[in-house]
Write an enzyme that holds these catalytic residues in place. Structure first.
Site, PDB file in Angstrom:
ATOM      1  N   ASP A  24       0.851  -1.193   0.000  1.00 20.87           N
ATOM      2  CA  ASP A  24       0.000   0.000   0.000  1.00 20.87           C
ATOM      3  C   ASP A  24       0.891   1.250   0.000  1.00 20.87           C
ATOM      4  O   ASP A  24       2.120   1.141  -0.111  1.00 20.87           O
ATOM      5  CB  ASP A  24      -0.956  -0.017   1.197  1.00 20.87           C
ATOM      6  CG  ASP A  24      -0.249  -0.032   2.546  1.00 20.87           C
ATOM      7  OD1 ASP A  24       0.963   0.299   2.617  1.00 20.87           O
ATOM      8  OD2 ASP A  24      -0.901  -0.354   3.546  1.00 20.87           O
ATOM      9  N   ALA A  25       0.290   2.408   0.135  1.00 18.79           N
ATOM     10  CA  ALA A  25       1.036   3.665   0.090  1.00 18.79           C
ATOM     11  C   ALA A  25       2.065   3.769   1.209  1.00 18.79           C
ATOM     12  O   ALA A  25       3.048   4.502   1.085  1.00 18.79           O
ATOM     13  CB  ALA A  25       0.065   4.845   0.149  1.00 18.79           C
TER      14      ALA A  25
END
Length: 157
Positions: A24-25
């Protein structure tokens, strides 16, 4: 049925490298990707026994579909980690398999889960018996495998 790992430890393990696409980010493995890692390990386990999913569909008209899944996330994996996905057979029934799976980094448990897959007819998508040759090979991987009640030496269909 009670979890019965193979004598001496894990029945099967599969290595996984964490790629950017898995994260994810924040650089952590996105939660649904652990399920993908477990799916790959189940597929490679069957392949290690000589069962190719496309051949089972084509020749036996057999598909496997996840019937139930429970998962516990304990610690995050990160970009570039080397992981090991393990698999133990929890139960073997005439038309389903249940697995206990773990995702580890070194010896550290990151995630574990239980997955039941149902054997389905590729034509009707209704439950069907796992073919004898496959059932017997799976049972042979698990010494002391509790077979369905009313079974003979290999199976109760």
């Amino acid at each position: 049925m009670k979890d019965q790992p193979a004598a001496g430890g894990t029945l099967f393990s599969w290595p996984v490298r964490v790629y950017y696409e898995d994260t994810d980010a924040g650089g952590l493995v996105y939660h649904s990707n652990y399920i993908k890692f477990m799916e790959r390990a189940r597929t490679e386990f069957l392949r290690s026994l000589g069962f190719e999913l496309d051949a089972l569909e084509r020749d036996q008209r057999l598909l496997f579909a996840v019937r139930s899944l429970s998962i516990d996330y304990r610690r995050p994996a990160r970009l570039s980690d080397w992981l090991t996905v393990t698999l133990d057979l929890e139960s073997l029934r005439p038309a389903s398999l249940a697995f206990v799976q773990r995702v580890l980094r070194g010896g550290e448990l990151l995630c574990d889960g239980r997955v039941r897959v149902a054997a389905l007819s590729a034509d009707s998508f209704r439950p069907m018996a796992i073919p004898d040759f496959m059932f017997e090979r799976l049972a042979a991987q698990w010494p002391g495998c509790p077979l369905p009640s009313g079974s003979d030496a290999t199976r109760g269909v």
